[in-house]
Design a protein around this motif. Sequence first.
Motif, short mmCIF file in Angstrom:
data_model
loop_
_atom_site.label_atom_id
_atom_site.label_comp_id
_atom_site.label_asym_id
_atom_site.label_seq_id
_atom_site.Cartn_x
_atom_site.Cartn_y
_atom_site.Cartn_z
N ALA A 1 -6.75 4.58 -0.10
CA ALA A 1 -5.99 4.94 -1.33
C ALA A 1 -6.77 4.70 -2.61
O ALA A 1 -6.76 5.29 -3.73
CB ALA A 1 -4.73 4.04 -1.43
N PRO B 1 -4.22 -6.84 -2.71
CA PRO B 1 -3.45 -5.65 -2.69
C PRO B 1 -4.74 -4.18 -2.72
O PRO B 1 -4.49 -3.36 -2.20
CB PRO B 1 -2.80 -5.76 -3.96
N ILE C 1 -6.41 -4.09 0.67
CA ILE C 1 -5.82 -3.09 1.54
C ILE C 1 -5.50 -1.72 1.36
O ILE C 1 -5.64 -0.89 2.21
CB ILE C 1 -4.29 -3.95 1.63
N ALA C 2 -5.48 -1.49 0.09
CA ALA C 2 -5.55 -0.08 -0.47
C ALA C 2 -6.80 0.59 -0.19
O ALA C 2 -6.64 1.77 0.29
CB ALA C 2 -5.21 0.01 -2.05
N TYR D 1 -6.67 1.41 3.48
CA TYR D 1 -5.70 2.57 3.89
C TYR D 1 -6.23 3.91 3.05
O TYR D 1 -5.73 5.05 3.03
CB TYR D 1 -4.39 2.51 3.30
N PRO E 1 8.82 -0.10 -2.06
CA PRO E 1 8.31 0.80 -1.34
C PRO E 1 7.27 0.35 -0.26
O PRO E 1 6.45 -0.91 -0.70
CB PRO E 1 7.60 2.01 -1.94
N ALA E 2 7.26 0.74 1.02
CA ALA E 2 6.09 0.39 1.88
C ALA E 2 4.51 -0.09 1.34
O ALA E 2 3.96 -0.88 1.74
CB ALA E 2 6.20 1.19 2.95
N SER E 3 4.17 1.06 0.81
CA SER E 3 2.77 0.93 -0.03
C SER E 3 2.70 -0.10 -0.77
O SER E 3 1.50 -0.58 -0.72
CB SER E 3 2.40 2.27 -0.60
N TYR E 4 3.85 -0.61 -1.53
CA TYR E 4 3.64 -1.69 -2.37
C TYR E 4 3.84 -2.97 -1.78
O TYR E 4 3.25 -4.17 -2.09
CB TYR E 4 4.72 -1.57 -3.50
N ARG F 1 2.78 -3.96 1.26
CA ARG F 1 1.82 -4.44 2.01
C ARG F 1 0.62 -5.49 1.49
O ARG F 1 0.42 -6.36 1.74
CB ARG F 1 0.88 -3.24 2.51
N GLY F 2 0.37 -4.73 0.05
CA GLY F 2 -0.32 -5.77 -0.57
C GLY F 2 0.35 -7.01 -1.02
O GLY F 2 -0.41 -8.00 -1.25
#
Length: 324
Positions: A282, A273, A276-277, A280, A168-171, A173-174
């Motif tokens: 998260a 990771p 970056i979370a 965003y 998935p895109a969210s994974y 990125r990091g």
Amino acid sequence: MSDSTSGHDTPQAGRLLIGLYPARYRAAHGEDIQATFAEAVEGRPRHAVLRECRDLATHALRLRLRIGPTDAPGRLLAGAAPVALALAAGCALSYLLPQLHELVHRIRYPYPNLGLGYAVLNAVLAVASTMPWLLALAFAVSGRWQAARATGAAAVLLGAGALALLAPASYVRGEIAWMTLVGLLALLAPAGLVDVAQRGRWEMAALALAVALPMIAVGRYGAQYLPMPMEGLLPIWLSTVTAPVLAVRLSGGRSDRLRELGVGLGVLPWLMPIVIAALYGAVPLPTVLRYTGACLAPLGGAAAVAGAVQLARRARTADPSDPV
């Protein structure tokens, strides 16, 4: 400027690349650089000219970014790059080995609704995202750092592509962020300063195995007992594994303390990771700070132990000998 060193005799690419040098350095050495470059490329085939252009651009950018072998950032990078590469290879090994049996099994007995093509694609992507890191480590352990960092750059590209297809895109990125940072560390570190002597090569191999083997064992037999998922514990484990190397380096008698301190920087890519979370939204900032502190605590402990060893050594040296 003589005829042999004039801009007319220097290829256009060379004149452009010489412009990358800092103005002060270019004013002092520009004519010599032009003459040397023109002589190096005269009558040479295209691939040799491209290699000279690459070397010229690399040297210019190192001076402009102040990451040469005599600059403090360059010495820090030289300490961090082999550690980061070894840790990345350890992570790749810990992922690939447990997957091999399943990947081969699914090629032999594909899922009925997915087919052989899906199984082969999964296997190819898994190998493409991990084997280049292991190959880069093999080059580094054999003392071929130039080949190691080029292979590390390829590992970033292949790993990023595989993740983009699988995750998935969210994974993604990091994961792409830490891989990219490892690749940059390897590319930017001054090759002449990277420790590829026997001790440095043994350290890289030991770090990779110390990362991979316990992670494989825990993932197989003890994952249910972990306080958080393996991905969350990974940076803490990498810091813990690196801490003894940092302690030994700092407590030794080597003179380049900046390069020794750079060992600890090799862990930083795996904090990307969570950073970056947080960017965003998260993960809240207090959680990021607590987690970062937990990740860096082993390195801080190693530095403290090394400092105590150094103080004890100086105190023992300073004590006068007992009279006979």
